[in-house]
Design a protein around this motif. Structure first.
Motif, PDB file in Angstrom:
ATOM      1  N   PRO A  80     -31.883  11.047  31.054  1.00  0.00           N
ATOM      2  CA  PRO A  80     -33.037  10.867  31.934  1.00  0.00           C
ATOM      3  C   PRO A  80     -33.035   9.446  32.500  1.00  0.00           C
ATOM      4  O   PRO A  80     -32.295   8.576  32.029  1.00  0.00           O
ATOM      5  CB  PRO A  80     -34.223  11.093  31.004  1.00  0.00           C
ATOM      6  CG  PRO A  80     -33.716  10.735  29.662  1.00  0.00           C
ATOM      7  CD  PRO A  80     -32.256  11.107  29.660  1.00  0.00           C
ATOM      8  N   MET A  83     -35.109   6.467  28.947  1.00  0.00           N
ATOM      9  CA  MET A  83     -35.076   7.067  27.615  1.00  0.00           C
ATOM     10  C   MET A  83     -36.407   6.910  26.889  1.00  0.00           C
ATOM     11  O   MET A  83     -36.820   7.789  26.150  1.00  0.00           O
ATOM     12  CB  MET A  83     -33.961   6.445  26.766  1.00  0.00           C
ATOM     13  CG  MET A  83     -32.562   6.772  27.223  1.00  0.00           C
ATOM     14  SD  MET A  83     -32.204   8.526  27.246  1.00  0.00           S
ATOM     15  CE  MET A  83     -32.396   8.940  25.534  1.00  0.00           C
ATOM     16  N   CYS A  86     -38.783   9.935  27.338  1.00  0.00           N
ATOM     17  CA  CYS A  86     -38.213  11.291  27.295  1.00  0.00           C
ATOM     18  C   CYS A  86     -38.704  12.120  26.107  1.00  0.00           C
ATOM     19  O   CYS A  86     -38.198  13.203  25.864  1.00  0.00           O
ATOM     20  CB  CYS A  86     -36.691  11.235  27.320  1.00  0.00           C
ATOM     21  SG  CYS A  86     -35.932  10.800  25.747  1.00  0.00           S
ATOM     22  N   CYS A  89     -35.950  13.074  23.436  1.00  0.00           N
ATOM     23  CA  CYS A  89     -34.739  13.763  23.898  1.00  0.00           C
ATOM     24  C   CYS A  89     -33.472  13.118  23.336  1.00  0.00           C
ATOM     25  O   CYS A  89     -32.442  13.771  23.238  1.00  0.00           O
ATOM     26  CB  CYS A  89     -34.679  13.824  25.426  1.00  0.00           C
ATOM     27  SG  CYS A  89     -34.381  12.232  26.224  1.00  0.00           S
TER      28      CYS A  89
END
Length: 161
Positions: A80, A83, A86, A89
């Protein structure tokens, strides 16, 4: 008698073997949040890359981790834009890469003089922190950023045994 007792005690102590693999660590590029209002510095992108390299090299040099930078993996295309926003993630990406631990971090620039650095190592198994390092640094320059990462490595992320 003493030798036999010593030998028995030594046999009971856990000993690392060559078969014990080092934890696999995936290092994401450090990011910057600038709330100084001073505008983007032309060297920040390059400096973030160099400081991330210092972080990855320092973790590897500790001898405790097998380190890979995310930019050296096919996952680089899936990252993304930021970070830190996210919602975890990095854990999923780390699992996908076969990592045991993921490393993310950012620098918060408050002014040219006052900055803060935060680096978090999370286990991919449960998402819990393995290590957290936070340091205030003085000066928006390569030397202070490097010093901050090196200090965190020595005192928070991979301190000597």
């Amino acid at each position: 008698m003493k030798q036999a007792l010593l030998a028995a005690v030594l046999l009971l102590l856990p000993t690392p073997t060559l078969a014990d693999p080092l934890p696999r660590v995936l290092v994401f590029d450090l990011e910057i949040t600038d709330t100084s209002g001073e505008g983007e510095h032309p060297d920040h992108a390059g400096r973030l890359q160099r400081i991330t390299a210092v972080l990855a090299e320092g973790l590897a040099a500790s001898g405790r981790y097998a380190v890979t930078r995310v930019r050296e993996t096919p996952l680089a295309a899936e990252l993304p834009n930021a970070m830190r926003f996210c919602n975890g993630c990095e854990i999923d990406l780390g699992r996908k890469a076969g990592a045991d631990i993921v490393v993310t971090g950012f620098i918060h620039k408050i002014s040219t003089l006052v900055l803060s650095m935060q680096i978090i190592m999370r286990r991919t198994g449960d998402g819990e922190p393995a290590a957290v390092g936070v340091a205030d640094i003085r000066g928006d320059n390569e030397r202070s950023w490097r010093h901050g990462v090196e200090w965190l490595l020595r005192h928070r992320l991979a301190p000597p045994p």
